[in-house]
Design a protein around this motif. Structure first.
Motif, mmCIF file in Angstrom:
data_model
loop_
_atom_site.group_PDB
_atom_site.id
_atom_site.type_symbol
_atom_site.label_atom_id
_atom_site.label_comp_id
_atom_site.label_asym_id
_atom_site.label_seq_id
_atom_site.Cartn_x
_atom_site.Cartn_y
_atom_site.Cartn_z
ATOM 1 N N GLU A 20 -99.567 -30.079 0.044
ATOM 2 C CA GLU A 20 -98.556 -29.442 -1.106
ATOM 3 C C GLU A 20 -97.257 -29.428 -0.326
ATOM 4 O O GLU A 20 -96.131 -29.838 -0.828
ATOM 5 N N TYR A 24 -93.942 -32.031 -1.018
ATOM 6 C CA TYR A 24 -92.697 -31.509 -1.287
ATOM 7 C C TYR A 24 -91.751 -32.242 -0.296
ATOM 8 O O TYR A 24 -90.681 -32.884 -0.571
ATOM 9 N N TYR A 29 -93.625 -35.236 -5.454
ATOM 10 C CA TYR A 29 -93.865 -34.420 -6.734
ATOM 11 C C TYR A 29 -93.205 -34.815 -7.940
ATOM 12 O O TYR A 29 -92.145 -35.773 -7.577
ATOM 13 N N VAL A 33 -90.279 -30.780 -10.608
ATOM 14 C CA VAL A 33 -90.804 -29.752 -9.220
ATOM 15 C C VAL A 33 -89.734 -29.807 -8.303
ATOM 16 O O VAL A 33 -89.163 -29.018 -7.549
ATOM 17 N N LEU A 373 -101.646 -30.748 -10.717
ATOM 18 C CA LEU A 373 -100.780 -30.028 -9.739
ATOM 19 C C LEU A 373 -101.398 -28.581 -9.811
ATOM 20 O O LEU A 373 -101.952 -27.977 -10.589
ATOM 21 N N LEU A 377 -97.110 -24.113 -9.620
ATOM 22 C CA LEU A 377 -95.935 -24.939 -10.020
ATOM 23 C C LEU A 377 -95.518 -24.900 -11.537
ATOM 24 O O LEU A 377 -94.672 -25.491 -11.953
ATOM 25 N N ARG A 380 -92.259 -23.886 -11.854
ATOM 26 C CA ARG A 380 -91.010 -25.165 -11.459
ATOM 27 C C ARG A 380 -90.682 -25.943 -12.893
ATOM 28 O O ARG A 380 -89.822 -26.827 -12.891
ATOM 29 N N ARG A 386 -87.390 -19.712 -14.018
ATOM 30 C CA ARG A 386 -87.526 -20.853 -12.967
ATOM 31 C C ARG A 386 -87.553 -20.226 -11.593
ATOM 32 O O ARG A 386 -86.558 -19.469 -11.318
ATOM 33 N N PRO A 389 -88.998 -23.972 -5.152
ATOM 34 C CA PRO A 389 -90.065 -24.410 -4.532
ATOM 35 C C PRO A 389 -90.417 -23.513 -3.223
ATOM 36 O O PRO A 389 -91.691 -23.213 -3.133
#
Length: 409
Positions: A20, A24, A29, A33, A373, A377, A380, A386, A389
């Motif tokens: 993961e 990123y 992603y 994201v 996912l 997440l 996101r 929100r 990350p």
């Protein structure tokens, strides 16, 4: 839990979660994201993966979706959108739950009902029990029958999975859509190389998932209740498509007997116990040779096909529904598994993060390669509340590592 067991679990947690962070870093992603400037989804359906449910955090996630007006889909509805037969709403997501943990009944089902949302749960029908009793859940708390403190967390009991009775009830209410996670969530040996031995600190996990399926007198031991000293050879999920290595049962018995004759569980208190067991194997093979064998390609294909057919049949028989969606255990499948799943009657296959898709699912995408996912997440998604990350992924690593370290003290 001893230090060795914790270190093994930490490594597994690291191995499972590091993709993961790499995703990123390598920007594989979806845009929502990676980019804070994305204000809405455009013709895409994020699919999120859950396992065991933590009620406080799960309710926060549902609240986030509700506040921001996201629509949760059912499996067939998602499929119809993916193949272009239904339009994709701007704010549509699919919530998937792997394995059928008891927390699906205890927390997931009541909370999904509370917020008017839906989930898709991938079951392992070969390990599900039939019970007459009714276990408690959050509905009982809300109705004042018990206190929150009295609610038993069945993930820590002898019955960590939902029962057929609970599953039938949830399915009848339409809140949860039950589909297939293969018959036994099995792994298989793929070579004669010894990776470990079954010992008191072995992480067998609930349902013995971390013990590969082996044969007893030529018949698969699907319970995977291994005896101390059992060699654990290099292994892979059954759906990974590698030929299965069938270990020498006589050699296995020699290892088990050696442990029993040298103190049983106390044998593993020695610092060199692994070296002694490797010596047993070396002595045996020097005398008899390597007597394990591999299945044929035909046997591999038959085994995978039968697993997928039987899993589908059993769920349909229990629930009176149609099962057309398959999720690969450990997120590991293969081209042959995809082809055989279609032959078995499935229309969708679900994986983990697929880098070539960047975690996206759009109209026209192959439904046999659905990307998913991590549930963290959800935060996101564009909308109020929100999170960044770094906040999401950093918190996840700290939380998982903290739990394991806490078991040492």
């Amino acid at each position: 839990m001893n230090l060795e067991s914790v270190l093994i679990k930490l490594k597994k947690s690291y191995d499972k979660n590091i993709p993961e962070l790499n995703a990123y870093r390598n920007k594989v992603y979806p845009d929502f994201v990676l980019d804070n400037r994305i204000e809405k989804l455009v013709a895409e359906i994020p699919v999120f993966t859950f396992h065991s449910i933590e009620p406080v955090e799960f309710e926060k996630q549902l609240q986030f979706l509700a506040i921001n007006n996201y629509k949760t889909l059912k499996a067939d509805e998602f499929y119809q959108m993916l193949i272009g037969k239904k339009p994709i709403p701007e704010k549509a997501v699919l919530l998937t739950f792997d394995d059928g943990w008891a927390s699906m009944w205890t927390y997931g089902y009541p909370l999904l009902k509370k917020y008017g949302m839906y989930g898709v749960c991938f079951l392992i029908p070969g390990i599900i029990c039939e019970e007459d009793r009714d276990y408690l859940n959050l509905d009982d708390v809300w109705e004042g029958k018990i206190s929150q403190q009295e609610l038993i967390d069945r993930d820590k009991t002898e019955q960590p999975y939902c029962t057929w009775r609970e599953i039938r009830h949830m399915a009848s209410q339409g809140t949860i859509d039950f589909q297939s996670h293969t018959m036994y969530h099995s792994t298989i040996f793929i070579s004669p190389q010894v990776a470990d031995f079954f010992h008191p600190g072995f992480d067998s996990y609930a349902g013995n998932h971390n013990v590969p399926i082996f044969q007893t007198h030529g018949v698969d031991n699907v319970s995977r209740q291994a005896e101390l000293g059992t060699p654990i050879y290099t292994h892979q999920p059954r759906m990974g498509g590698s030929l299965r290595y069938l270990d020498d049962e006589d050699l296995r018995e020699k290892c088990v007997e050696f442990v029993a004759e040298n103190g049983g569980e106390d044998f593993f208190s020695k610092s060199n116990w692994r070296k002694e067991l490797h010596q047993v194997i070396e002595n045996y093979r020097s005398k008899f040779g390597e007597r394990g064998s591999y299945e044929s390609q035909e046997e591999l294909e038959k085994a995978i096909f039968n697993d997928l057919v039987e899993s589908k049949r059993l769920i349909e028989e229990q629930l009176g529904t149609v099962v057309q969606h398959l999720c690969y255990p450990y997120y590991v499948g293969s081209q042959i598994a995809v082809e055989l799943s279609e032959k078995a009657g499935y229309v969708c296959n679900y994986w983990g993060l697929l880098e070539e898709r960047r975690g996206n699912n759009r109209v026209g995408d192959n439904p046999f390669w659905v990307a998913r996912l991590s549930d963290e997440l959800i935060y996101r998604l564009p909308g109020e509340g929100r999170k960044s990350p770094l906040e999401i992924l950093g918190r996840k690593f700290i939380k998982n590592s903290g739990r394991l370290v806490a078991k040492l003290v």
